[in-house]
Design a protein around this motif. Sequence first.
Motif, PDB file in Angstrom:
ATOM      1  N   UNK A   1       0.856  -1.137  -0.038  1.00 24.61           N
ATOM      2  CA  UNK A   1       0.007   0.118   0.083  1.00 24.61           C
ATOM      3  C   UNK A   1       0.819   1.226   0.019  1.00 24.61           C
ATOM      4  N   UNK A   2       0.458   2.326  -0.891  1.00 33.23           N
ATOM      5  CA  UNK A   2       1.260   3.363  -0.975  1.00 33.23           C
ATOM      6  C   UNK A   2       0.108   4.691  -0.217  1.00 33.23           C
ATOM      7  N   UNK A   3       0.521   5.647   0.220  1.00 36.06           N
ATOM      8  CA  UNK A   3      -0.320   6.733   0.864  1.00 36.06           C
ATOM      9  C   UNK A   3      -0.494   7.656  -0.417  1.00 36.06           C
ATOM     10  N   UNK A   4      -1.545   8.228  -0.499  1.00 31.79           N
ATOM     11  CA  UNK A   4      -2.106   9.030  -1.704  1.00 31.79           C
ATOM     12  C   UNK A   4      -1.237  10.093  -1.985  1.00 31.79           C
ATOM     13  N   UNK A   5      -0.141  10.586  -0.901  1.00 32.13           N
ATOM     14  CA  UNK A   5       0.703  11.793  -0.872  1.00 32.13           C
ATOM     15  C   UNK A   5       1.946  11.073  -1.902  1.00 32.13           C
TER      16      UNK A   5
ATOM     17  N   UNK B   1       2.036  10.797  -6.911  1.00 27.79           N
ATOM     18  CA  UNK B   1       2.589  11.245  -8.240  1.00 27.79           C
ATOM     19  C   UNK B   1       3.976  10.627  -8.322  1.00 27.79           C
ATOM     20  N   UNK B   2       4.730  10.326  -7.490  1.00 33.85           N
ATOM     21  CA  UNK B   2       6.004   9.560  -7.671  1.00 33.85           C
ATOM     22  C   UNK B   2       5.893   8.436  -8.083  1.00 33.85           C
ATOM     23  N   UNK B   3       4.612   7.506  -7.654  1.00 28.06           N
ATOM     24  CA  UNK B   3       4.610   6.121  -8.256  1.00 28.06           C
ATOM     25  C   UNK B   3       4.136   6.227  -9.795  1.00 28.06           C
ATOM     26  N   UNK B   4       3.161   7.053  -9.859  1.00 25.56           N
ATOM     27  CA  UNK B   4       2.872   7.332 -11.467  1.00 25.56           C
ATOM     28  C   UNK B   4       3.950   7.480 -12.244  1.00 25.56           C
ATOM     29  N   UNK B   5       4.897   8.426 -11.794  1.00 22.56           N
ATOM     30  CA  UNK B   5       5.976   8.797 -12.744  1.00 22.56           C
ATOM     31  C   UNK B   5       6.878   7.347 -12.787  1.00 22.56           C
ATOM     32  N   UNK B   6       6.879   6.499 -11.938  1.00 22.53           N
ATOM     33  CA  UNK B   6       7.727   5.384 -11.889  1.00 22.53           C
ATOM     34  C   UNK B   6       6.778   4.290 -13.048  1.00 22.53           C
ATOM     35  N   UNK B   7       5.461   4.329 -12.733  1.00 24.67           N
ATOM     36  CA  UNK B   7       4.681   3.372 -13.835  1.00 24.67           C
ATOM     37  C   UNK B   7       4.716   4.028 -15.029  1.00 24.67           C
ATOM     38  N   UNK B   8       4.820   5.218 -15.386  1.00 25.18           N
ATOM     39  CA  UNK B   8       5.029   5.645 -16.698  1.00 25.18           C
ATOM     40  C   UNK B   8       6.476   5.067 -17.454  1.00 25.18           C
ATOM     41  N   UNK B   9       7.355   5.296 -16.539  1.00 29.96           N
ATOM     42  CA  UNK B   9       8.937   4.544 -16.864  1.00 29.96           C
ATOM     43  C   UNK B   9       8.510   3.184 -17.388  1.00 29.96           C
ATOM     44  N   UNK B  10       8.145   2.447 -16.328  1.00 31.48           N
ATOM     45  CA  UNK B  10       7.590   0.881 -16.478  1.00 31.48           C
ATOM     46  C   UNK B  10       6.972   0.334 -17.871  1.00 31.48           C
TER      47      UNK B  10
END
Length: 186
Positions: free
Chosen positions: A89-93, A96-105
């Motif tokens: 689980x990741x906090x909502x805060x 943005x960082x997670x989305x950047x990583x997913x874009x890379x993947x």
Amino acid sequence: MSIDPSSIPSFGSPQPPQGGQPGGGPAGPPPVVVPDQALVGQLLDQMQLKHLVDDEGDLTAPWDGFRVYYMFRGEQKELFAVRAFYDRAYPIEDKHEILDLLDEWNRETLWPKVYTHTHEDGVVRLIGESQMIVGTGVNLDYFVTTTANWTQAAVGFEQWIVERLGLQKEIEGEPGEPEGETPDEG
């Protein structure tokens, strides 16, 4: 866990055409099949992956930290999907960082395509997904190889995200802790 490509099963050789093939060479393309849950179960057995059927009737292979589902959807079960649900689980805060990583993947790999799901309580989780239409039939070797590759990629994503987020210590335990033991929670 990684899957050795040599462990990808062979469900039998195609039968030679009438009259056979001189010299014992390849006899032609593998058969076209309409895959079903039994075929996927056989594949998972041959890959030596633990699996079960969940309450919704989907095959599930559990790993530590995530589960991979093998699902047939549609009126005629014409859509086959391999979907991984990652438990971390990741906090909502941190979204943005997670989305950047997913874009890379998602830019750098073919599968699984990974996206976020934000729960009502603000917890963000990741889901990976790969799909193919199988209702009119698919080459057996292609189906087997693709399903095995999708499974391996789901495992690979977990390893990749752990590395990219620097979570290895969190997973292995804090330095100084003997392996296999966890600190007391009392």
